[in-house]
Design an enzyme around this catalytic site. Structure first.
Site, PDB file in Angstrom:
ATOM      1  CG  ASP A 186      -5.325   4.469   7.620  1.00 51.36           C
ATOM      2  OD1 ASP A 186      -4.500   4.460   6.679  1.00 51.36           O
ATOM      3  OD2 ASP A 186      -5.785   5.528   8.096  1.00 51.36           O
ATOM      4  NE  ARG A 207       2.666   5.436   0.656  1.00 55.78           N
ATOM      5  CZ  ARG A 207       1.808   5.655   1.653  1.00 55.78           C
ATOM      6  NH1 ARG A 207       2.235   6.159   2.783  1.00 55.78           N
ATOM      7  NH2 ARG A 207       0.534   5.368   1.500  1.00 55.78           N
ATOM      8  CG  HIS A 212       0.355  -0.945   0.290  1.00 54.29           C
ATOM      9  ND1 HIS A 212      -0.553  -0.409   1.181  1.00 54.29           N
ATOM     10  CD2 HIS A 212       0.785   0.111  -0.466  1.00 54.29           C
ATOM     11  CE1 HIS A 212      -0.665   0.890   0.969  1.00 54.29           C
ATOM     12  NE2 HIS A 212       0.145   1.233  -0.016  1.00 54.29           N
ATOM     13  CG  ASN A 254      -6.984   4.415  -1.746  1.00 50.23           C
ATOM     14  OD1 ASN A 254      -7.422   3.435  -1.172  1.00 50.23           O
ATOM     15  ND2 ASN A 254      -6.613   5.499  -1.078  1.00 50.23           N
ATOM     16  NE  ARG A 306      -9.217  10.887   7.644  1.00 50.59           N
ATOM     17  CZ  ARG A 306      -7.952  10.940   8.033  1.00 50.59           C
ATOM     18  NH1 ARG A 306      -7.585  11.809   8.945  1.00 50.59           N
ATOM     19  NH2 ARG A 306      -7.046  10.134   7.512  1.00 50.59           N
ATOM     20  CB  SER A 346     -12.070   7.225   5.074  1.00 53.20           C
ATOM     21  OG  SER A 346     -11.179   7.967   5.853  1.00 53.20           O
TER      22      SER A 346
HETATM   23  C1  FPP Z   1      -4.323   2.453   3.702  1.00 59.18           C
HETATM   24  O1  FPP Z   1      -3.144   2.615   4.422  1.00 59.18           O
HETATM   25  C2  FPP Z   1      -4.281   1.159   3.049  1.00 59.18           C
HETATM   26  C3  FPP Z   1      -4.466   0.943   1.724  1.00 59.18           C
HETATM   27  C4  FPP Z   1      -4.785   2.008   0.751  1.00 59.18           C
HETATM   28  C5  FPP Z   1      -4.319  -0.404   1.148  1.00 59.18           C
HETATM   29  C6  FPP Z   1      -4.867  -1.502   1.994  1.00 59.18           C
HETATM   30  C7  FPP Z   1      -4.475  -2.752   1.389  1.00 59.18           C
HETATM   31  C8  FPP Z   1      -4.089  -3.843   2.055  1.00 59.18           C
HETATM   32  C9  FPP Z   1      -4.079  -3.981   3.522  1.00 59.18           C
HETATM   33  C10 FPP Z   1      -3.702  -5.031   1.289  1.00 59.18           C
HETATM   34  C11 FPP Z   1      -4.913  -5.878   1.116  1.00 59.18           C
HETATM   35  C12 FPP Z   1      -4.618  -6.956   0.205  1.00 59.18           C
HETATM   36  C13 FPP Z   1      -5.553  -7.700  -0.392  1.00 59.18           C
HETATM   37  C14 FPP Z   1      -5.085  -8.786  -1.242  1.00 59.18           C
HETATM   38  C15 FPP Z   1      -7.005  -7.465  -0.227  1.00 59.18           C
HETATM   39  P1  FPP Z   1      -2.006   3.605   3.905  1.00 59.18           P
HETATM   40  O2  FPP Z   1      -0.964   2.803   3.263  1.00 59.18           O
HETATM   41  O3  FPP Z   1      -2.629   4.691   3.157  1.00 59.18           O
HETATM   42  O4  FPP Z   1      -1.416   4.096   5.236  1.00 59.18           O
HETATM   43  P2  FPP Z   1      -0.752   5.501   5.549  1.00 59.18           P
HETATM   44  O5  FPP Z   1      -1.895   6.332   6.022  1.00 59.18           O
HETATM   45  O6  FPP Z   1       0.213   5.148   6.602  1.00 59.18           O
HETATM   46  O7  FPP Z   1      -0.117   6.047   4.318  1.00 59.18           O
END
Ligand code: FPP
Length: 237
Positions: free
Chosen positions: A15, A28, A32, A63, A188, A190
């Site tokens: 996260d 953002r 990722h 998501n 959490r 989740s």
């Molecule tokens: C949640 O953090 C993260 C995600 C929805 C995506 C997670 C994906 C990766 C780490 C890339 C993985 C790649 C592969 C190839 C498996 P958020 O971005 O929602 O964080 P925030 O709460 O700060 O918005």
């Protein structure tokens, strides 16, 4: 640090990619991308430590409700990285499996997942379980449907359905999670691997996922190793 008591199965809720990028004045999606880069390094480190299975939360069913551009970016990142990293996982002897439902993933993304699974199927140096289009309640429902089918077809009897045998109907028949880590300060679960985390030790860190490096994992491991863990009789498959 002692090398004893290495968790067999580690869960990781990755996260904070978005917040990490926003704090740097970037999109953002950059977060990722850097999360993907981080996952490659940190996952290798975790499996090299002796952890047998690492389950990561890459994309929840919820998501899909994010803005279309972000979902499209992530799907494209999955597609390209799964194809690109086949060689890396084979060289590092890591078997990759996926947990989650097919719909509404596109055929191209789904095919790239199946290809990565097939290409690494003989690797035995550790398992990376990528939860993609995944929901923990849905996994329990899907397992229950499989059990109902087996019962209806006479393959199993009522008394065969136990807390332990239930693991055999989860997406990848993986055992219980020993240590669950969540980054970015959120406290959490989740909907992540709900059946498998019943007895997990929990570790939360404020570090956002793109910064969750080898040292950060070692701190989580040390915290786990310093705990007085009483293994429940139903903890392991
Ligand atoms: C949640 O953090 C993260 C995600 C929805 C995506 C997670 C994906 C990766 C780490 C890339 C993985 C790649 C592969 C190839 C498996 P958020 O971005 O929602 O964080 P925030 O709460 O700060 O918005």
């Amino acid at each position: 640090m002692t090398t004893k008591n290495i968790p067999n199965h580690v869960g990781l809720i990755m996260d904070g990619n978005g917040r990490w990028a926003t704090a740097k004045g970037r999109e953002r999606t950059y977060g990722h991308y850097m999360g993907y880069k981080r996952l490659k390094k940190t996952a290798t480190h975790i499996l090299n430590k002796g952890v047998k299975i690492l389950s990561v939360f890459a994309f929840s069913t919820e998501n899909f409700q994010r803005p279309k551009e972000e979902v499209d970016y992530l799907m494209d990142l999955f597609l390209t990285s799964f194809k690109k990293e086949i060689k890396y996982f084979v060289q590092n002897n890591v078997k990759v499996v996926f947990s989650g439902r097919k719909e509404p993933l596109s055929d191209t993304v789904y095919d790239s997942m199946k290809e990565l699974e097939m290409e690494t199927i003989s690797c035995d140096g550790g398992i990376l379980n990528i939860c993609l289009n995944y929901g923990g309640q849905a996994e329990i429902v899907d397992a229950s449907k499989l059990i109902a089918e087996s019962f209806k077809n006479g393959k199993i009897k009522l008394e065969d359905i136990t807390v332990e045998s239930f693991y055999n109907y989860l997406y990848n028949e993986l055992p219980a999670i020993d240590l669950l880590i969540r980054t970015s300060g959120e406290l959490r679960l989740s909907n992540f691997m709900l059946y498998s985390i019943s007895y997990s030790e929990l570790y939360f860190t404020n570090t956002c996922f793109p910064d969750f490096d080898e040292k950060e994992f070692d701190e989580a491991l040390e915290s786990y190793q310093n705990r007085n863990i009483t293994k429940g009789t139903i903890k392991q498959k």
